[in-house]
Motif scaffolding. Sequence first.
Motif, PDB file in Angstrom:
ATOM      1  N   HIS A  22     -38.715 -13.637 -23.110  1.00 24.63           N
ATOM      2  CA  HIS A  22     -38.310 -12.308 -22.645  1.00 24.63           C
ATOM      3  C   HIS A  22     -36.840 -12.032 -23.002  1.00 24.63           C
ATOM      4  N   LEU A  23     -35.963 -13.021 -22.794  1.00 24.44           N
ATOM      5  CA  LEU A  23     -34.548 -12.849 -23.148  1.00 24.44           C
ATOM      6  C   LEU A  23     -34.391 -12.609 -24.645  1.00 24.44           C
ATOM      7  N   ASP A  24     -35.192 -13.294 -25.447  1.00 25.73           N
ATOM      8  CA  ASP A  24     -35.120 -13.139 -26.898  1.00 25.73           C
ATOM      9  C   ASP A  24     -35.652 -11.789 -27.358  1.00 25.73           C
ATOM     10  N   SER A  25     -36.571 -11.213 -26.610  1.00 25.81           N
ATOM     11  CA  SER A  25     -37.190  -9.954 -27.033  1.00 25.81           C
ATOM     12  C   SER A  25     -36.200  -8.793 -27.083  1.00 25.81           C
ATOM     13  N   VAL A  26     -35.075  -8.919 -26.406  1.00 23.52           N
ATOM     14  CA  VAL A  26     -34.067  -7.848 -26.404  1.00 23.52           C
ATOM     15  C   VAL A  26     -33.414  -7.725 -27.782  1.00 23.52           C
ATOM     16  N   ASN A  27     -32.895  -8.842 -28.330  1.00 24.69           N
ATOM     17  CA  ASN A  27     -32.175  -8.794 -29.611  1.00 24.69           C
ATOM     18  C   ASN A  27     -32.785  -9.669 -30.703  1.00 24.69           C
ATOM     19  N   ASN A  28     -33.788 -10.461 -30.370  1.00 28.11           N
ATOM     20  CA  ASN A  28     -34.376 -11.415 -31.324  1.00 28.11           C
ATOM     21  C   ASN A  28     -33.312 -12.303 -31.965  1.00 28.11           C
ATOM     22  N   ASP A  29     -32.410 -12.834 -31.128  1.00 28.44           N
ATOM     23  CA  ASP A  29     -31.316 -13.641 -31.652  1.00 28.44           C
ATOM     24  C   ASP A  29     -31.285 -15.061 -31.094  1.00 28.44           C
ATOM     25  N   ILE A  30     -32.342 -15.496 -30.422  1.00 31.93           N
ATOM     26  CA  ILE A  30     -32.347 -16.825 -29.799  1.00 31.93           C
ATOM     27  C   ILE A  30     -33.381 -17.735 -30.453  1.00 31.93           C
ATOM     28  N   ILE A  31     -34.631 -17.312 -30.495  1.00 32.00           N
ATOM     29  CA  ILE A  31     -35.731 -18.161 -30.945  1.00 32.00           C
ATOM     30  C   ILE A  31     -35.866 -18.135 -32.460  1.00 32.00           C
ATOM     31  N   ILE A  32     -35.951 -19.339 -33.045  1.00 31.35           N
ATOM     32  CA  ILE A  32     -36.252 -19.469 -34.475  1.00 31.35           C
ATOM     33  C   ILE A  32     -37.763 -19.582 -34.642  1.00 31.35           C
ATOM     34  N   GLU A  33     -38.392 -20.456 -33.835  1.00 35.02           N
ATOM     35  CA  GLU A  33     -39.826 -20.696 -33.960  1.00 35.02           C
ATOM     36  C   GLU A  33     -40.425 -21.016 -32.596  1.00 35.02           C
ATOM     37  N   ASP A  34     -41.527 -20.373 -32.295  1.00 36.14           N
ATOM     38  CA  ASP A  34     -42.298 -20.630 -31.082  1.00 36.14           C
ATOM     39  C   ASP A  34     -43.402 -21.603 -31.475  1.00 36.14           C
ATOM     40  N   LEU A  35     -43.294 -22.869 -31.039  1.00 39.53           N
ATOM     41  CA  LEU A  35     -44.203 -23.905 -31.516  1.00 39.53           C
ATOM     42  C   LEU A  35     -45.507 -23.984 -30.728  1.00 39.53           C
ATOM     43  N   ASP A  36     -45.415 -24.097 -29.416  1.00 44.29           N
ATOM     44  CA  ASP A  36     -46.602 -24.129 -28.574  1.00 44.29           C
ATOM     45  C   ASP A  36     -46.193 -23.698 -27.171  1.00 44.29           C
ATOM     46  N   GLU A  37     -47.036 -23.945 -26.175  1.00 42.28           N
ATOM     47  CA  GLU A  37     -46.746 -23.412 -24.841  1.00 42.28           C
ATOM     48  C   GLU A  37     -45.584 -24.094 -24.138  1.00 42.28           C
ATOM     49  N   GLN A  38     -45.098 -25.231 -24.655  1.00 44.40           N
ATOM     50  CA  GLN A  38     -43.976 -25.916 -24.016  1.00 44.40           C
ATOM     51  C   GLN A  38     -42.804 -26.196 -24.951  1.00 44.40           C
ATOM     52  N   HIS A  39     -42.873 -25.782 -26.207  1.00 42.26           N
ATOM     53  CA  HIS A  39     -41.820 -26.102 -27.172  1.00 42.26           C
ATOM     54  C   HIS A  39     -41.373 -24.871 -27.949  1.00 42.26           C
ATOM     55  N   LEU A  40     -40.057 -24.784 -28.117  1.00 40.16           N
ATOM     56  CA  LEU A  40     -39.424 -23.729 -28.911  1.00 40.16           C
ATOM     57  C   LEU A  40     -38.326 -24.352 -29.760  1.00 40.16           C
ATOM     58  N   VAL A  41     -38.027 -23.744 -30.884  1.00 41.74           N
ATOM     59  CA  VAL A  41     -36.826 -24.081 -31.635  1.00 41.74           C
ATOM     60  C   VAL A  41     -35.907 -22.881 -31.505  1.00 41.74           C
ATOM     61  N   VAL A  42     -34.703 -23.119 -30.984  1.00 44.89           N
ATOM     62  CA  VAL A  42     -33.747 -22.030 -30.792  1.00 44.89           C
ATOM     63  C   VAL A  42     -32.511 -22.288 -31.652  1.00 44.89           C
ATOM     64  N   LYS A  43     -31.784 -21.226 -31.931  1.00 48.42           N
ATOM     65  CA  LYS A  43     -30.575 -21.341 -32.740  1.00 48.42           C
ATOM     66  C   LYS A  43     -29.550 -22.206 -32.011  1.00 48.42           C
ATOM     67  N   GLU A  44     -28.970 -23.134 -32.766  1.00 51.20           N
ATOM     68  CA  GLU A  44     -28.026 -24.088 -32.185  1.00 51.20           C
ATOM     69  C   GLU A  44     -26.839 -23.392 -31.521  1.00 51.20           C
ATOM     70  N   ASN A  45     -26.340 -22.330 -32.133  1.00 48.65           N
ATOM     71  CA  ASN A  45     -25.164 -21.653 -31.591  1.00 48.65           C
ATOM     72  C   ASN A  45     -25.484 -20.794 -30.366  1.00 48.65           C
ATOM     73  N   MET A  46     -26.773 -20.673 -30.010  1.00 47.02           N
ATOM     74  CA  MET A  46     -27.168 -19.867 -28.853  1.00 47.02           C
ATOM     75  C   MET A  46     -27.524 -20.713 -27.625  1.00 47.02           C
ATOM     76  N   VAL A  47     -27.491 -22.039 -27.736  1.00 47.24           N
ATOM     77  CA  VAL A  47     -27.921 -22.911 -26.639  1.00 47.24           C
ATOM     78  C   VAL A  47     -27.069 -22.702 -25.392  1.00 47.24           C
ATOM     79  N   HIS A  48     -25.754 -22.692 -25.536  1.00 47.21           N
ATOM     80  CA  HIS A  48     -24.869 -22.517 -24.378  1.00 47.21           C
ATOM     81  C   HIS A  48     -25.099 -21.157 -23.712  1.00 47.21           C
ATOM     82  N   SER A  49     -25.185 -20.127 -24.514  1.00 45.42           N
ATOM     83  CA  SER A  49     -25.444 -18.778 -24.002  1.00 45.42           C
ATOM     84  C   SER A  49     -26.801 -18.699 -23.309  1.00 45.42           C
TER      85      SER A  49
END
Length: 72
Positions: A22-49
């Motif tokens: 949901h947070l990513d749906s605003v700007n599409n700037d967090i998630i790189i890949e949605d792998l399955d129901e428990q795993h995501l790959v997110v941008k390294e520079n966005m982890v702290h945010s």
Amino acid sequence: MPRAIRGVLIECEPAIKSIIVHLDSVNNDIIIEDLDEQHLVVKENMVHSLKQKLEERLRETYRPEEPLADSD
């Protein structure tokens, strides 16, 4: 030419993942890949945010249980 994006693998419960999606749906700037129901790959520079945004969202929704008052 393809570009590589540095990412971080996140493992979380489906409820937390839905908040992240949901947070990513605003700007599409967090998630790189949605792998399955428990795993995501997110941008390294966005982890702290992302951690800060999740903490804020969880604080908004979390209601600690109030101790029950003894009725006399």
